[in-house]
Motif scaffolding. Sequence first.
Motif, PDB file in Angstrom:
ATOM      1  N   THR A  78       1.093   5.497   0.348  1.00 39.93           N
ATOM      2  CA  THR A  78       0.349   6.648   0.840  1.00 39.93           C
ATOM      3  C   THR A  78       1.271   7.843   1.049  1.00 39.93           C
ATOM      4  O   THR A  78       2.479   7.684   1.186  1.00 39.93           O
TER       5      THR A  78
ATOM      6  N   LYS B  69      -8.278   0.536   4.052  1.00 38.51           N
ATOM      7  CA  LYS B  69      -9.381   0.579   3.101  1.00 38.51           C
ATOM      8  C   LYS B  69      -8.841   1.190   1.825  1.00 38.51           C
ATOM      9  O   LYS B  69      -8.416   2.332   1.803  1.00 38.51           O
ATOM     10  N   SER B  70      -8.849   0.414   0.778  1.00 37.27           N
ATOM     11  CA  SER B  70      -8.366   0.876  -0.513  1.00 37.27           C
ATOM     12  C   SER B  70      -9.477   0.651  -1.533  1.00 37.27           C
ATOM     13  O   SER B  70      -9.728  -0.482  -1.950  1.00 37.27           O
ATOM     14  N   GLY B  71     -10.149   1.719  -1.903  1.00 36.61           N
ATOM     15  CA  GLY B  71     -11.263   1.586  -2.825  1.00 36.61           C
ATOM     16  C   GLY B  71     -12.418   0.878  -2.135  1.00 36.61           C
ATOM     17  O   GLY B  71     -12.893   1.316  -1.099  1.00 36.61           O
ATOM     18  N   ASP B  72     -12.846  -0.247  -2.698  1.00 34.83           N
ATOM     19  CA  ASP B  72     -13.945  -0.992  -2.097  1.00 34.83           C
ATOM     20  C   ASP B  72     -13.471  -2.207  -1.299  1.00 34.83           C
ATOM     21  O   ASP B  72     -14.272  -2.928  -0.737  1.00 34.83           O
ATOM     22  N   SER B  73     -12.156  -2.444  -1.233  1.00 34.65           N
ATOM     23  CA  SER B  73     -11.639  -3.583  -0.484  1.00 34.65           C
ATOM     24  C   SER B  73     -11.048  -3.143   0.846  1.00 34.65           C
ATOM     25  O   SER B  73     -10.551  -2.036   0.997  1.00 34.65           O
ATOM     26  N   THR B  74     -11.123  -4.028   1.829  1.00 31.41           N
ATOM     27  CA  THR B  74     -10.577  -3.781   3.158  1.00 31.41           C
ATOM     28  C   THR B  74      -9.616  -4.905   3.488  1.00 31.41           C
ATOM     29  O   THR B  74      -9.972  -6.081   3.405  1.00 31.41           O
TER      30      THR B  74
ATOM     31  N   TYR C  99       0.852  -1.181   0.000  1.00 34.19           N
ATOM     32  CA  TYR C  99       0.000   0.000   0.000  1.00 34.19           C
ATOM     33  C   TYR C  99       0.888   1.231   0.000  1.00 34.19           C
ATOM     34  O   TYR C  99       1.872   1.294   0.726  1.00 34.19           O
TER      35      TYR C  99
END
Length: 82
Positions: free
Chosen positions: A6, A28-33, A4
């Motif tokens: 950031t 939380k990245s987009g719609d995935s956790t 990830y």
Amino acid sequence: MFTYETADQKEVRRFRIAQFNGRMATVKSGDSTITGIVRSVMEKESSIPPRWTITIIPSQPKAKAASLRPAPRIRPFAEDYF
């Protein structure tokens, strides 16, 4: 492993604390956790603004513990005692 990237310093600090204490962290990245143990937090020195690459080893979240207090007992004929 999940990588990830950031630029948020507050988020990086949270991951470093989780890594130091051996706690699980959630991303939380987009719609995935993704939930797991933080393996590394590395700064990319050549980028402006500063960016960090965080590596997480995914693991299954802990199951919720059963309630410690038993369920209330239902007394169907309680009105008979009054």
